[in-house]
Design a protein around this motif. Structure first.
Motif, mmCIF file in Angstrom:
data_model
loop_
_atom_site.group_PDB
_atom_site.id
_atom_site.type_symbol
_atom_site.label_atom_id
_atom_site.label_comp_id
_atom_site.label_asym_id
_atom_site.label_seq_id
_atom_site.Cartn_x
_atom_site.Cartn_y
_atom_site.Cartn_z
ATOM 1 N N PRO A 41 104.430 129.087 -4.357
ATOM 2 C CA PRO A 41 105.305 127.908 -4.249
ATOM 3 C C PRO A 41 104.540 126.588 -4.129
ATOM 4 O O PRO A 41 105.136 125.528 -4.325
ATOM 5 C CB PRO A 41 106.110 128.185 -2.972
ATOM 6 N N LEU A 42 103.242 126.653 -3.804
ATOM 7 C CA LEU A 42 102.481 125.404 -3.650
ATOM 8 C C LEU A 42 101.633 125.089 -4.893
ATOM 9 O O LEU A 42 100.785 124.194 -4.843
ATOM 10 C CB LEU A 42 101.603 125.460 -2.388
ATOM 11 N N LEU A 54 96.979 128.494 2.418
ATOM 12 C CA LEU A 54 97.522 127.496 1.479
ATOM 13 C C LEU A 54 97.058 127.798 0.056
ATOM 14 O O LEU A 54 97.831 127.673 -0.902
ATOM 15 C CB LEU A 54 97.097 126.083 1.906
ATOM 16 N N ALA A 55 95.792 128.215 -0.091
ATOM 17 C CA ALA A 55 95.276 128.557 -1.426
ATOM 18 C C ALA A 55 96.019 129.767 -1.988
ATOM 19 O O ALA A 55 96.335 129.811 -3.179
ATOM 20 C CB ALA A 55 93.768 128.817 -1.354
ATOM 21 N N ARG A 104 100.275 121.501 -5.903
ATOM 22 C CA ARG A 104 100.150 120.655 -4.696
ATOM 23 C C ARG A 104 98.700 120.601 -4.243
ATOM 24 O O ARG A 104 97.965 121.592 -4.337
ATOM 25 C CB ARG A 104 100.983 121.234 -3.547
ATOM 26 N N ARG A 105 98.317 119.453 -3.687
ATOM 27 C CA ARG A 105 96.957 119.295 -3.161
ATOM 28 C C ARG A 105 96.996 119.302 -1.631
ATOM 29 O O ARG A 105 97.816 118.608 -1.019
ATOM 30 C CB ARG A 105 96.352 117.976 -3.646
ATOM 31 N N ALA A 106 96.118 120.098 -1.043
ATOM 32 C CA ALA A 106 96.072 120.206 0.416
ATOM 33 C C ALA A 106 94.673 119.865 0.917
ATOM 34 O O ALA A 106 93.667 120.219 0.294
ATOM 35 C CB ALA A 106 96.442 121.618 0.855
ATOM 36 N N LEU A 107 94.628 119.170 2.064
ATOM 37 C CA LEU A 107 93.375 118.843 2.744
ATOM 38 C C LEU A 107 93.442 119.493 4.121
ATOM 39 O O LEU A 107 94.437 119.338 4.831
ATOM 40 C CB LEU A 107 93.260 117.316 2.877
#
Ligand code: C5P
Length: 219
Positions: free
Chosen positions: A5-6, A44-45, A9-12
């Motif tokens: 679902p992500l 998240l990955a 999207r970019r996550a830090l």
């Protein structure tokens, strides 16, 4: 069927302690293992996000599928975070040192002569508060952590307001809870509309459930 679902999207994510130099061979640090932050980056990955992990020195292996930027100091961590923007979501799980030595010595401090040195400390930048500042580059969702001893919900709710972040993951690290240094964690997720208490679970399970909550936010 693959559950991603992500995707797009970019996550830090920040993780681990920071090391603040005293001189070229000595530093101030803390006991953060980086386990929870690294687990969040991996989770998240797994949900398809493109993850940048900015981490202080830890013994944790690089989480699969993440771009990893190792740093030592709080100021390096902030610079690496700013370089990683834009991001849709930022999760600040690092145990950033609150203070650094004002003028770290360029040469090793010597025991001989003069007696013990005095260390003058100055405040480090607050990475969570900086990333939470309103502006074009603010991630849409900024998440901080709060380790509290007693009155967890009250202190964490106040911290959410003070830092300007959207969510706080709060846990009770009172002696006797077994949280500190343990593999299990009992957390409360604090959002604008209230708090949700999660059952005690492993740090990997906390990471997976947080990643699902993040995916739900963007759904
Ligand atoms: O203020 P306190 O350290 O209790 O807040 C914890 C939260 O703030 C964590 O999410 C931590 O990663 C973040 N923090 C930060 N930079 C600092 C201090 C804390 O990003 N200098």
């Amino acid at each position: 069927p693959v559950h991603r679902p992500l995707a797009g999207r970019r996550a830090l994510v920040t993780s681990g302690p920071t090391h603040e130099p005293i001189d070229p061979v000595r530093y101030i640090a803390n006991r953060s293992s980086g386990k929870q932050g690294h687990a969040i980056a991996a989770a998240l990955a797994r949900l398809g996000a493109s993850v940048t992990l900015v981490t202080g020195p830890t013994r944790e292996p690089d989480p699969p599928g993440c771009t990893v930027h190792p740093v030592e100091t709080a100021r390096e961590m902030l610079a690496a975070c700013e370089a990683a923007l834009p991001a849709d979501v930022a999760v600040c799980a690092a145990a950033v040192a609150d203070w650094r030595v004002a003028d770290a010595a360029e040469r090793k401090l010597k025991k001989e002569g003069g007696g013990p040195p005095s260390l003058v400390l100055v405040e480090n930048p607050d990475i969570l508060a900086t990333l939470s500042q309103p502006g074009a580059r603010r991630p849409a969702l900024v998440i901080g952590f709060a380790a509290e001893t007693g009155d967890v919900l009250a202190y964490a709710t106040a911290k959410r307001a003070r830092k300007g972040c959207d969510w706080i993951v709060a846990n009770d690290v009172s002696p006797g809870t077994g949280t500190f240094g343990g593999s299990e964690n009992t957390v409360h997720l604090i959002r604008a509309d209230g708090a949700e208490s999660w059952p005690t679970m492993g740090k990997d399970a906390v990471a997976a459930r947080l990643a699902e909550a993040i995916a739900g936010h963007f759904a």
